[in-house]
Design a protein around this motif. Structure first.
Motif, PDB file in Angstrom:
ATOM      1  N   GLN A 201     -13.649   2.430   2.354  1.00 36.46           N
ATOM      2  CA  GLN A 201     -13.753   3.338   1.365  1.00 36.46           C
ATOM      3  C   GLN A 201     -13.999   4.716   2.003  1.00 36.46           C
ATOM      4  O   GLN A 201     -15.273   4.978   2.453  1.00 36.46           O
ATOM      5  N   ARG A 214      -4.516  10.152   1.809  1.00 35.80           N
ATOM      6  CA  ARG A 214      -3.798   9.184   1.035  1.00 35.80           C
ATOM      7  C   ARG A 214      -2.364   8.874   1.399  1.00 35.80           C
ATOM      8  O   ARG A 214      -1.995   7.923   1.421  1.00 35.80           O
ATOM      9  N   ASP A 223      -2.716   1.284   2.642  1.00 41.01           N
ATOM     10  CA  ASP A 223      -3.219   1.590   1.362  1.00 41.01           C
ATOM     11  C   ASP A 223      -3.969   0.381   0.500  1.00 41.01           C
ATOM     12  O   ASP A 223      -4.696   0.522  -0.426  1.00 41.01           O
ATOM     13  N   ASP A 224      -3.637  -0.908   1.012  1.00 45.36           N
ATOM     14  CA  ASP A 224      -4.306  -2.148   0.541  1.00 45.36           C
ATOM     15  C   ASP A 224      -5.620  -2.235   1.065  1.00 45.36           C
ATOM     16  O   ASP A 224      -6.542  -2.988   0.698  1.00 45.36           O
ATOM     17  N   ARG A 227      -9.098   3.195   0.899  1.00 39.49           N
ATOM     18  CA  ARG A 227      -8.955   3.888  -0.431  1.00 39.49           C
ATOM     19  C   ARG A 227      -9.649   5.165   0.029  1.00 39.49           C
ATOM     20  O   ARG A 227     -10.743   5.166   0.524  1.00 39.49           O
ATOM     21  N   ASP A 229     -11.144   8.915  -1.632  1.00 39.62           N
ATOM     22  CA  ASP A 229     -11.563   9.255  -3.116  1.00 39.62           C
ATOM     23  C   ASP A 229     -12.192  10.951  -3.167  1.00 39.62           C
ATOM     24  O   ASP A 229     -12.937  10.990  -1.966  1.00 39.62           O
ATOM     25  N   VAL A 420      -9.895  -3.559  -0.924  1.00 38.38           N
ATOM     26  CA  VAL A 420     -10.676  -2.251  -0.771  1.00 38.38           C
ATOM     27  C   VAL A 420     -12.069  -2.455  -1.378  1.00 38.38           C
ATOM     28  O   VAL A 420     -12.054  -2.713  -2.664  1.00 38.38           O
TER      29      VAL A 420
END
Length: 422
Positions: A201, A214, A223-224, A227, A229, A420
């Motif tokens: 993450q 991203r 992307d699995d 992640r 943010d 994730v």
């Protein structure tokens, strides 16, 4: 006025070979004549006044605005003269010394980095233009100190070596959860997922960095596992096996050191490991340079070792290893500035001439501070438990060798169904 400025410069310039050209056409030669000659032209009376009022910031802003130019030599040559002659601000008189002392005393007021202000500070620097950053960074867009394993190693290889070195110190195992605080354009998180099967993450406060990170995760089919943010690390509440932070701690600010390490202690599992990679000072604490604070990194602060270790101790974390990279960032910045200058026309088209001059000064000044000043890079390895890592440092080289093999093979993937970190 010209007499005042020349007297100040004469006190400062004991060594080297500096020629100063003033607006009225007069020419002064300063220093002992040693080394390559640098010719500095001061174009306006305004430039002289502002340099007398604040030597460092006055020079920087007049250089940015084109009121000061270097007719022989390079900005780095001029900065080298400044470093070999000592502290410019203290050397130019008691008023400047008083201002420097006041800046140190009031540095905490300049670093009240709440969540909202931190977002604004990040936006000021990192959301300038992804295209501009691509002009001078390596293909992975690593915007932090590279790790040069041997003389002559290129920037791209050295940035890969940096990720490898950090991953080895973290000793990440397939399927472990990793938090990347200040994940940038995603390169390190993707490296850990791609080569070690980590569940990553990443958190950033930069909109432009987030979009690229991203996009890269999806493009690589990771992307699995990874992640990214748009989130302040202080809002997290999940615990992780590993935590890494590269080039972000410089933005925390001295007021928030305690809360940073307390949050790390809260988020790190009992058997977890953290690696903190940050610019630091090999000397005593000091205030952030006025030019850097105003134009480049608002809210930023570079810590001394003496300011960090007591806070780590009070947070209940164990310092399991520390490495000091001395000239690696000087080499990194040299490569960046060479690439940046090679793309001058593109930078000016994207932003403008003033921006180009400002960043040329920023990159050169940073290289000078790492090459001749007291700036270095600290890599702090932290844990809750003393037995979280092997007894000797031999495992770092062993892990690096494993990673070299993995970099040239198919990516390691975790067991099916692993998600994730939330």
């Amino acid at each position: 006025m010209s007499g005042l400025l020349l007297r100040a410069l004469s006190r400062f310039m004991a060594k080297g070979n500096l020629v100063v050209l003033l607006p009225d056409g007069t020419r002064y030669e300063l220093g002992d004549g040693s080394g390559p000659r640098v010719v500095l032209r001061i174009e306006t009376a305004h430039a002289m006044r502002t340099m007398l009022a604040d030597a460092s910031l006055g020079f920087a802003e007049n250089y940015m605005n084109g009121e000061i130019s270097i007719e022989e030599g390079d900005i780095l040559d001029l900065l080298q003269l400044a470093f070999i002659n000592g502290n410019y601000e203290h050397a130019t008189g008691p008023l400047a010394a008083l201002k420097s002392g006041a800046a140190y005393l009031f540095r905490r007021l300049q670093q009240i980095n709440t969540a909202g202000r931190s977002r604004a500070n990040v936006h000021h620097h990192y959301d300038l233009s992804n295209e501009m950053y691509r002009l001078f960074l390596d293909p992975d867009m690593q915007y932090s100190c590279a790790y040069f394993e041997h003389p002559g190693q290129g920037l791209d290889e050295a940035q890969l070596a940096k990720k490898r070195h950090i991953a080895a110190k973290l000793r990440v195992q397939p399927g472990q959860s990793v938090l990347d605080i200040g994940s940038g354009w995603g390169g390190l998180g993707l490296y850990l997922a791609r080569n070690l099967g980590a569940s990553v993450q990443g958190v950033t406060l930069s909109d432009e960095q987030l979009a690229v990170a991203r996009e890269r995760a999806v493009g690589e089919g990771l992307d699995d596992l990874v992640r990214f943010d748009l989130r302040d690390y202080r809002s997290l509440d999940t615990r992780f096996d590993r935590i890494v932070s590269v080039g972000m701690f410089e933005h925390v600010g001295i007021n928030h050191f305690a809360s940073f390490f307390e949050k790390v202690a809260e988020l790190l599992k009992d058997d977890g490991v953290m690696l903190l990679h940050t610019i630091g000072r090999s000397g005593p604490p000091a205030a952030t340079d006025a030019f850097i604070r105003k134009h480049i990194f608002p809210g930023g602060y570079i810590p001394s070792m003496s300011e960090v270790l007591p806070v780590i101790e009070r947070a209940g974390l164990v310092l399991t290893d520390v490495e000091i990279l001395r000239f690696h960032y000087a080499q990194t910045l040299k490569a960046w500035r060479e690439r940046f200058n090679a793309h001058r026309e593109e930078v000016v088209a994207l932003l403008d001439e003033r921006f180009f001059r400002m960043w040329n000064l920023y990159l050169a000044g940073s290289e000078a501070a790492f090459r001749w000043g007291d700036l270095v890079v600290f890599q702090f390895q932290l844990a809750h438990a003393k037995n979280a890592l092997p007894l000797t440092r031999d495992y770092i080289a062993n892990e690096e060798e494993k990673l070299r093999q993995l970099e040239n093979s198919e990516s390691v993937r975790p067991p099916p169904g692993l998600n994730v970190a939330a």
